[in-house]
Design a protein around this motif. Structure first.
Motif, PDB file in Angstrom:
ATOM      1  N   SER A   1      59.522 -67.437 -25.255  1.00 34.27           N
ATOM      2  CA  SER A   1      59.047 -67.886 -23.955  1.00 34.27           C
ATOM      3  C   SER A   1      57.892 -67.006 -23.489  1.00 34.27           C
ATOM      4  O   SER A   1      57.913 -65.792 -23.689  1.00 34.27           O
ATOM      5  CB  SER A   1      60.189 -67.792 -22.941  1.00 34.27           C
ATOM      6  OG  SER A   1      59.693 -67.959 -21.640  1.00 34.27           O
ATOM      7  N   PRO A   2      56.894 -67.598 -22.836  1.00 34.19           N
ATOM      8  CA  PRO A   2      55.786 -66.816 -22.300  1.00 34.19           C
ATOM      9  C   PRO A   2      56.101 -66.195 -20.937  1.00 34.19           C
ATOM     10  O   PRO A   2      55.222 -65.611 -20.299  1.00 34.19           O
ATOM     11  CB  PRO A   2      54.659 -67.843 -22.188  1.00 34.19           C
ATOM     12  CG  PRO A   2      55.374 -69.127 -21.911  1.00 34.19           C
ATOM     13  CD  PRO A   2      56.660 -69.037 -22.720  1.00 34.19           C
ATOM     14  N   CYS A   3      57.333 -66.272 -20.509  1.00 38.05           N
ATOM     15  CA  CYS A   3      57.726 -65.749 -19.192  1.00 38.05           C
ATOM     16  C   CYS A   3      57.392 -64.258 -19.080  1.00 38.05           C
ATOM     17  O   CYS A   3      57.662 -63.475 -19.981  1.00 38.05           O
ATOM     18  CB  CYS A   3      59.217 -65.952 -18.973  1.00 38.05           C
ATOM     19  SG  CYS A   3      59.784 -65.346 -17.368  1.00 38.05           S
ATOM     20  N   VAL A   4      56.785 -63.896 -17.940  1.00 37.96           N
ATOM     21  CA  VAL A   4      56.452 -62.497 -17.664  1.00 37.96           C
ATOM     22  C   VAL A   4      57.170 -62.004 -16.403  1.00 37.96           C
ATOM     23  O   VAL A   4      56.784 -61.005 -15.809  1.00 37.96           O
ATOM     24  CB  VAL A   4      54.925 -62.288 -17.544  1.00 37.96           C
ATOM     25  CG1 VAL A   4      54.237 -62.526 -18.873  1.00 37.96           C
ATOM     26  CG2 VAL A   4      54.339 -63.178 -16.458  1.00 37.96           C
TER      27      VAL A   4
ATOM     28  N   CYS B   1      57.722 -65.196 -11.267  1.00 43.19           N
ATOM     29  CA  CYS B   1      58.097 -66.600 -11.132  1.00 43.19           C
ATOM     30  C   CYS B   1      57.759 -67.139  -9.753  1.00 43.19           C
ATOM     31  O   CYS B   1      58.474 -66.889  -8.779  1.00 43.19           O
ATOM     32  CB  CYS B   1      59.585 -66.764 -11.415  1.00 43.19           C
ATOM     33  SG  CYS B   1      60.071 -66.080 -13.007  1.00 43.19           S
TER      34      CYS B   1
ATOM     35  N   CYS C   1      53.485 -67.429 -15.949  1.00 41.07           N
ATOM     36  CA  CYS C   1      53.421 -67.875 -17.350  1.00 41.07           C
ATOM     37  C   CYS C   1      52.556 -69.112 -17.562  1.00 41.07           C
ATOM     38  O   CYS C   1      52.340 -69.518 -18.697  1.00 41.07           O
ATOM     39  CB  CYS C   1      54.828 -68.129 -17.884  1.00 41.07           C
ATOM     40  SG  CYS C   1      55.666 -69.554 -17.151  1.00 41.07           S
TER      41      CYS C   1
ATOM     42  N   ARG D   1      53.259 -72.196 -17.061  1.00 46.23           N
ATOM     43  CA  ARG D   1      53.968 -73.425 -17.433  1.00 46.23           C
ATOM     44  C   ARG D   1      54.299 -74.200 -16.171  1.00 46.23           C
ATOM     45  O   ARG D   1      54.479 -73.624 -15.100  1.00 46.23           O
ATOM     46  CB  ARG D   1      55.275 -73.109 -18.169  1.00 46.23           C
ATOM     47  CG  ARG D   1      55.080 -72.511 -19.534  1.00 46.23           C
ATOM     48  CD  ARG D   1      56.406 -72.217 -20.197  1.00 46.23           C
ATOM     49  NE  ARG D   1      57.097 -71.142 -19.486  1.00 46.23           N
ATOM     50  CZ  ARG D   1      58.357 -70.785 -19.708  1.00 46.23           C
ATOM     51  NH1 ARG D   1      59.087 -71.417 -20.604  1.00 46.23           N
ATOM     52  NH2 ARG D   1      58.894 -69.799 -19.022  1.00 46.23           N
TER      53      ARG D   1
ATOM     54  N   VAL E   1      49.382 -73.950 -22.064  1.00 48.31           N
ATOM     55  CA  VAL E   1      49.368 -72.707 -21.282  1.00 48.31           C
ATOM     56  C   VAL E   1      48.031 -71.989 -21.478  1.00 48.31           C
ATOM     57  O   VAL E   1      47.415 -71.522 -20.520  1.00 48.31           O
ATOM     58  CB  VAL E   1      50.554 -71.795 -21.676  1.00 48.31           C
ATOM     59  CG1 VAL E   1      50.358 -70.375 -21.193  1.00 48.31           C
ATOM     60  CG2 VAL E   1      51.856 -72.373 -21.139  1.00 48.31           C
TER      61      VAL E   1
ATOM     62  N   GLU F   1      45.344 -70.996 -18.647  1.00 45.85           N
ATOM     63  CA  GLU F   1      44.924 -69.609 -18.439  1.00 45.85           C
ATOM     64  C   GLU F   1      43.400 -69.497 -18.433  1.00 45.85           C
ATOM     65  O   GLU F   1      42.831 -68.758 -17.650  1.00 45.85           O
ATOM     66  CB  GLU F   1      45.517 -68.692 -19.505  1.00 45.85           C
ATOM     67  CG  GLU F   1      46.997 -68.446 -19.323  1.00 45.85           C
ATOM     68  CD  GLU F   1      47.618 -67.663 -20.463  1.00 45.85           C
ATOM     69  OE1 GLU F   1      47.072 -67.671 -21.593  1.00 45.85           O
ATOM     70  OE2 GLU F   1      48.672 -67.057 -20.225  1.00 45.85           O
TER      71      GLU F   1
END
Length: 61
Positions: free
Chosen positions: A9-12, A15, A26, A28, A51, A55
């Motif tokens: 997952s590109p989650c950083v 959120c 991220c 998304r 994504v 970006e």
């Protein structure tokens, strides 16, 4: 293929959805985030391509 080998997952952990329903962390959409656990690696790569395009747009503005 183990879970460890799957596309990550590109989650950083930043959120927050913007006015276009895209996570500012991220990049998304909320639908892509919710569907992520059920996507195949190929589908995950497709999301990551989207994504990357989002970006690029953020960097331009």
């Amino acid at each position: 293929m183990s879970r460890r080998d799957r596309v990550s997952s590109p989650c950083v952990s930043i959120c927050a959805l913007d006015e276009n329903d895209v996570c500012v962390g991220c990049q998304r959409t909320s639908d892509e985030i919710m569907q992520w656990p059920r996507l195949s690696d190929e589908e995950r790569r497709e999301v990551l391509e989207k994504v990357a395009l989002r970006e690029e747009k953020v960097m331009i503005h």
